[in-house]
Design an enzyme around this catalytic site. Structure first.
Site, short mmCIF file in Angstrom:
data_model
loop_
_atom_site.label_atom_id
_atom_site.label_comp_id
_atom_site.label_asym_id
_atom_site.label_seq_id
_atom_site.Cartn_x
_atom_site.Cartn_y
_atom_site.Cartn_z
N TYR A 120 0.84 -1.20 0.00
CA TYR A 120 0.00 0.00 0.00
C TYR A 120 0.87 1.25 0.00
O TYR A 120 0.50 2.29 0.54
CB TYR A 120 -0.93 0.01 1.22
CG TYR A 120 -1.97 -1.10 1.24
CD1 TYR A 120 -2.04 -2.04 0.23
CD2 TYR A 120 -2.88 -1.18 2.27
CE1 TYR A 120 -2.99 -3.06 0.26
CE2 TYR A 120 -3.85 -2.19 2.31
CZ TYR A 120 -3.88 -3.13 1.29
OH TYR A 120 -4.83 -4.14 1.33
N LYS A 164 6.21 -13.83 3.86
CA LYS A 164 6.29 -14.73 2.70
C LYS A 164 7.71 -14.63 2.13
O LYS A 164 7.90 -14.38 0.94
CB LYS A 164 5.21 -14.31 1.67
CG LYS A 164 5.00 -15.27 0.51
CD LYS A 164 4.33 -16.56 0.89
CE LYS A 164 4.21 -17.48 -0.31
NZ LYS A 164 3.72 -18.82 0.03
N ASP A 195 0.51 -17.99 4.04
CA ASP A 195 -0.51 -18.97 3.61
C ASP A 195 -0.78 -19.98 4.74
O ASP A 195 -1.93 -20.33 4.99
CB ASP A 195 -0.10 -19.68 2.31
CG ASP A 195 1.38 -20.00 2.22
OD1 ASP A 195 2.14 -19.57 3.12
OD2 ASP A 195 1.79 -20.70 1.27
N ASP A 219 -4.20 -6.80 6.36
CA ASP A 219 -5.55 -6.43 5.92
C ASP A 219 -6.39 -7.70 5.70
O ASP A 219 -7.50 -7.85 6.22
CB ASP A 219 -5.41 -5.63 4.61
CG ASP A 219 -6.70 -4.96 4.21
OD1 ASP A 219 -7.69 -5.07 4.95
OD2 ASP A 219 -6.72 -4.31 3.14
N ASP A 223 -9.61 -9.65 8.23
CA ASP A 223 -10.99 -9.99 7.86
C ASP A 223 -11.24 -11.48 8.11
O ASP A 223 -12.32 -11.88 8.55
CB ASP A 223 -11.27 -9.65 6.39
CG ASP A 223 -11.74 -8.20 6.23
OD1 ASP A 223 -11.36 -7.37 7.07
OD2 ASP A 223 -12.50 -7.90 5.28
#
Ligand code: ATP
Length: 325
Positions: A120, A164, A195, A219, A223
């Site tokens: 971002y 990652k 993951d 982010d 959720d």
């Protein structure tokens, strides 16, 4: 809600369900006896529709001048040139640490999301056939978010660094820096590929305590964590910098349920409780959280939790329970 010489809180209700859940949070703050001057600032899609501008420079200055910000949610205007207002606020106020606690009867973990860099960064080249987004990881950015996460982990059990680095070489810097900060502070620490973390959040969420991660991963995992807890509508967050702080539910403007009076206000109320804690009123924050938990336990639940209460019913139940605590 004002008191002489009181602190100034900027209130950005925003769009969609933002005004509904902020109204609820303000009612609970009032019920808890919070005293501060509220400065309402109109930012977002409604403002953009009226003026062609989602947020002005003066608005930004007002946000900077207040002690902190209570934020609802804003919708994204349908303009290809529009850049996210919330991302701009986070950048301009350098709100680098996004703290997202997740609690239910048997779960209690916190996601600490780096809020100003990663994917971002805003560094993008958009073409017709090819587009690029720059993923920025800096030692400084990684160090300061790791320190924030370690402050929390030191008072709890352990830190898990989510990354990652096997594929994204930029994450080697993030991982190595977070490990060094944790080691320097004597914080128990492990790490996990993003993951695997996504999988474990569903099958074994009890293994987590404090997670620290980069912007996009945080982010998405937030959720997912909200789903594991039961609803996006339950979850709160603090966006913290060195000089500024913004408190917001983690959900968006939920246009699909806006105006129906069924939005779950708990995430916004909990965000207001986090704000009280940050403003140095831990007793009010504790009472607000206790009242939320009791209201939920007594069945004051909106449809996202399988209940049939409206936003106003849940708000009323929380305010009534404040009297008990
Ligand atoms: P935005 O573009 O502003 O992010 P969105 O709809 O893409 O909006 P969310 O607002 O986070 O994203 O909503 C995702 C889903 O969760 C929607 O179905 C929405 O109705 C539901 N939801 C979000 N917040 C709440 C809430 N407070 N109470 C009940 N349902 C909610």
């Amino acid at each position: 809600m004002s008191g002489a010489g009181s602190k100034k809180v900027a209130v950005v209700a925003g769009d969609g369900i933002g005004p509904e859940v902020i109204e609820s949070a303000l009612a609970v703050l009032d019920g808890a006896g919070a005293k501060f001057e509220l400065i309402h600032v109109e930012i977002g899609l409604a403002r953009w529709k009226k003026t062609g501008l989602a947020m002005s420079e003066e608005d930004l200055e007002t946000l900077k001048e207040c002690d902190c910000i209570l934020f609802g949610a804003i919708s994204t205007p349908p303009d290809p040139n529009y850049k996210s207002v919330l991302l701009r606020i986070r950048k301009e106020l350098d709100l680098y640490a996004n703290i997202r606690p997740f609690q239910s009867q048997d779960l209690d973990f916190i996601i600490v999301r780096e809020n100003t860099e990663g994917l971002y960064s805003g560094l993008e080249e958009v073409g017709v056939e090819e587009s690029h987004t720059m993923r920025v990881i800096t030692r400084r950015g990684s160090e300061r978010i790791a320190k924030k996460a370690c402050e929390l982990a030191a008072r709890r059990k352990k830190l898990t660094i989510i990354h990652k680095s096997n594929v994204l070489k930029s994450d080697c810097l993030f991982l190595e820096t977070c490990r060094a900060v944790a080691a320097g502070r004597g914080v128990l620490c492990d790490d996990m590929l993003v993951d695997a973390a996504a999988y474990n959040l569903v099958v074994n969420p009890q293994r987590f305590d404090v997670l620290v991660t980069t912007n996009l991963f945080g982010d998405i995992l937030s959720d997912e964590a909200a789903g594991v807890i039961g609803s996006l509508g339950l979850c709160a967050s603090a966006n913290l910098g060195t000089d500024h702080a913004l408190f917001e539910p983690i959900h968006g403007s939920a246009p699909d349920i806006a105006g129906k009076g069924v939005a779950n206000p708990v995430g916004a109320i909990r965000s207001a409780a986090m704000m009280m804690q940050w403003l140095g009123e831990p007793e009010k924050a504790r009472r607000m959280e206790a009242a939320v938990q009791r209201a939920l336990a007594c069945g004051a639940k909106t449809p996202d939790l399988g209940g049939d209460c409206g936003t106003a019913d849940v708000t009323k139940a929380v305010v009534e329970n404040l009297r008990i605590f």
